[in-house]
Design a protein around this motif. Structure first.
Motif, PDB file in Angstrom:
ATOM      1  N   GLY A 117       0.773  -1.228   0.000  1.00 36.08           N
ATOM      2  CA  GLY A 117       0.000   0.000   0.000  1.00 36.08           C
ATOM      3  C   GLY A 117       0.807   1.281   0.000  1.00 36.08           C
ATOM      4  O   GLY A 117       0.229   2.375   0.005  1.00 36.08           O
ATOM      5  N   ALA A 118       2.126   1.192  -0.015  1.00 34.35           N
ATOM      6  CA  ALA A 118       2.964   2.396   0.004  1.00 34.35           C
ATOM      7  C   ALA A 118       2.825   3.162  -1.307  1.00 34.35           C
ATOM      8  O   ALA A 118       2.575   2.581  -2.367  1.00 34.35           O
ATOM      9  N   VAL A 119       3.008   4.483  -1.227  1.00 35.40           N
ATOM     10  CA  VAL A 119       2.953   5.344  -2.407  1.00 35.40           C
ATOM     11  C   VAL A 119       4.312   6.026  -2.541  1.00 35.40           C
ATOM     12  O   VAL A 119       4.691   6.853  -1.706  1.00 35.40           O
ATOM     13  N   VAL A 120       5.045   5.665  -3.582  1.00 40.20           N
ATOM     14  CA  VAL A 120       6.410   6.155  -3.769  1.00 40.20           C
ATOM     15  C   VAL A 120       6.373   7.383  -4.671  1.00 40.20           C
ATOM     16  O   VAL A 120       6.014   7.289  -5.851  1.00 40.20           O
ATOM     17  N   VAL A 121       6.746   8.542  -4.110  1.00 41.10           N
ATOM     18  CA  VAL A 121       6.704   9.803  -4.863  1.00 41.10           C
ATOM     19  C   VAL A 121       8.085  10.441  -4.979  1.00 41.10           C
ATOM     20  O   VAL A 121       8.228  11.506  -5.575  1.00 41.10           O
ATOM     21  N   ARG A 122       9.093   9.796  -4.395  1.00 41.57           N
ATOM     22  CA  ARG A 122      10.474  10.267  -4.542  1.00 41.57           C
ATOM     23  C   ARG A 122      11.382   9.048  -4.599  1.00 41.57           C
ATOM     24  O   ARG A 122      10.983   7.941  -4.209  1.00 41.57           O
ATOM     25  N   ASP A 123      12.603   9.240  -5.086  1.00 40.83           N
ATOM     26  CA  ASP A 123      13.542   8.133  -5.213  1.00 40.83           C
ATOM     27  C   ASP A 123      13.764   7.453  -3.861  1.00 40.83           C
ATOM     28  O   ASP A 123      13.766   8.105  -2.805  1.00 40.83           O
ATOM     29  N   ILE A 124      13.974   6.132  -3.919  1.00 36.70           N
ATOM     30  CA  ILE A 124      14.249   5.332  -2.723  1.00 36.70           C
ATOM     31  C   ILE A 124      15.668   4.787  -2.847  1.00 36.70           C
ATOM     32  O   ILE A 124      16.028   4.198  -3.870  1.00 36.70           O
ATOM     33  N   GLU A 125      16.469   4.979  -1.806  1.00 35.44           N
ATOM     34  CA  GLU A 125      17.845   4.493  -1.856  1.00 35.44           C
ATOM     35  C   GLU A 125      17.890   2.977  -1.739  1.00 35.44           C
ATOM     36  O   GLU A 125      16.887   2.323  -1.432  1.00 35.44           O
ATOM     37  N   ALA A 126      19.058   2.412  -1.953  1.00 38.04           N
ATOM     38  CA  ALA A 126      19.236   0.962  -1.901  1.00 38.04           C
ATOM     39  C   ALA A 126      19.166   0.448  -0.466  1.00 38.04           C
ATOM     40  O   ALA A 126      19.457   1.165   0.496  1.00 38.04           O
ATOM     41  N   ASN A 127      18.750  -0.812  -0.331  1.00 39.60           N
ATOM     42  CA  ASN A 127      18.837  -1.564   0.925  1.00 39.60           C
ATOM     43  C   ASN A 127      18.019  -0.965   2.063  1.00 39.60           C
ATOM     44  O   ASN A 127      18.449  -0.964   3.219  1.00 39.60           O
ATOM     45  N   VAL A 128      16.827  -0.457   1.748  1.00 37.68           N
ATOM     46  CA  VAL A 128      15.948   0.060   2.790  1.00 37.68           C
ATOM     47  C   VAL A 128      14.563  -0.561   2.631  1.00 37.68           C
ATOM     48  O   VAL A 128      14.225  -1.117   1.588  1.00 37.68           O
ATOM     49  N   THR A 129      13.765  -0.451   3.695  1.00 37.40           N
ATOM     50  CA  THR A 129      12.338  -0.761   3.627  1.00 37.40           C
ATOM     51  C   THR A 129      11.584   0.552   3.739  1.00 37.40           C
ATOM     52  O   THR A 129      11.839   1.340   4.659  1.00 37.40           O
TER      53      THR A 129
END
Length: 220
Positions: free
Chosen positions: A197-209
Motif C-alpha cells: 500500500g505504500a505510495v512512492v513519490v520520490r527516489d528510494i535508496e538501496a537496501n531500505v524498507t
C-alpha cells in the motif's frame, strides 16, 4: 516442439506458476497445436506443501538434481526471496540450464518493444504497456500495472495489485509490495522493499524498507 520444464520451489508461489504454465499450454492445445511445455515436476529439498503439489506433479528432489537434468530442460524459479532466487539462478546457469519465460494468456502485454529476460513470469490480469525491460527472473503477480519505458533489473518481485507508472527504474532485488504505487520517473535502489500500500513519490535508496504515503524509509 514441446519443451520439458521444472519449477524450482514447491510452495504456494510454485503452484501459482504451475497455473500459469497450464494456462499457456491450454491456449496452444485449444488451437490444435502441441503444448508449449511438458512439466516434469518440482525441485525442492523440503517442500512445505508437498501434499498439494503432488496432485500437479512429483517433487523430484533438491537442488542437486539440477545437475542431472537434460540440457534441453528449462526452468522457472518460484521463490519469493530475491536473494535466494539470485543464488539459484547462478547455480542453474553454471550447469548450463536455461530459464523459460511464462506470460499468462490473460495478461495484457503491448506488442511493441517489450523485452522479457530469462525466467520472467507475468501472471493473469497484469498489464505491461510498451518498451518495458525485464531482467532475469522477474516476477509480476496478478493485477499489476506497468507503464511505458520502465526497467526492472534482475530478481525483482512485484506483488499483486501494484502499480508502476512510466519511466521508473527498479533496480536488482527490489520487492514492490501488494497494492503499492510508484509515480513516474522514480528510481528504487537495489534490494529495497516497498511495503504493501505504500505510495512512492520520490527516489528510494538501496537496501531500505519504505512504507506509508508518501513512502519513507523505516529500516536501513
Amino acid at each position: 516442439m514441446t519443451t520439458p520444464i521444472v519449477i524450482i520451489g514447491a510452495g504456494g508461489l510454485a503452484r501459482e506458476f504451475h497455473d500459469v504454465l497450464e494456462a499457456v499450454n491450454a491456449v496452444e492445445e485449444s488451437a490444435g497445436r502441441q503444448a508449449a511445455f511438458r512439466f516434469l515436476g518440482f525441485v525442492d529439498a523440503q517442500p512445505s506443501t508437498e501434499s498439494r503439489v503432488l496432485s500437479r506433479g512429483p517433487v523430484l528432489g533438491g537442488d542437486e538434481i539440477l545437475a542431472n537434468l537434460d540440457p534441453a530442460t528449462q526452468h522457472i524459479i518460484a521463490i519469493s526471496n530475491t536473494s535466494v532466487r539470485g543464488k539459484l539462478d547462478e547455480l542453474a546457469s553454471s550447469l548450463g540450464l536455461h530459464a523459460a519465460v511464462l506470460i499468462h494468456p490473460a495478461a495484457t502485454v503491448g506488442r511493441h518493444d517489450n523485452v522479457f529476460g530469462p525466467g520472467t513470469v507475468i501472471c493473469a490480469n497484469a498489464t505491461v504497456t510498451t518498451n518495458v525491460r525485464f531482467g532475469r527472473h522477474v516476477h509480476v503477480d496478478r493485477n499489476v500495472a506497468v507503464g511505458h519505458d520502465t526497467t526492472f533489473d534482475n530478481y525483482v518481485s512485484v506483488f499483486p495489485g501494484a502499480s508502476v507508472a512510466g519511466n521508473v527504474d527498479v533496480q536488482s532485488g527490489v520487492t514492490l509490495g501488494t497494492g503499492s504505487s510508484v509515480i513516474q520517473g522514480i528510481r528504487i535502489g537495489a534490494n529495497s522493499i516497498i511495503g504493501a500500500g505504500a505510495v512512492v513519490v520520490r527516489d528510494i535508496e538501496a537496501n531500505v524498507t519504505a512504507v506509508g504515503s508518501p513512502a519513507r524509509a523505516i529500516v536501513r
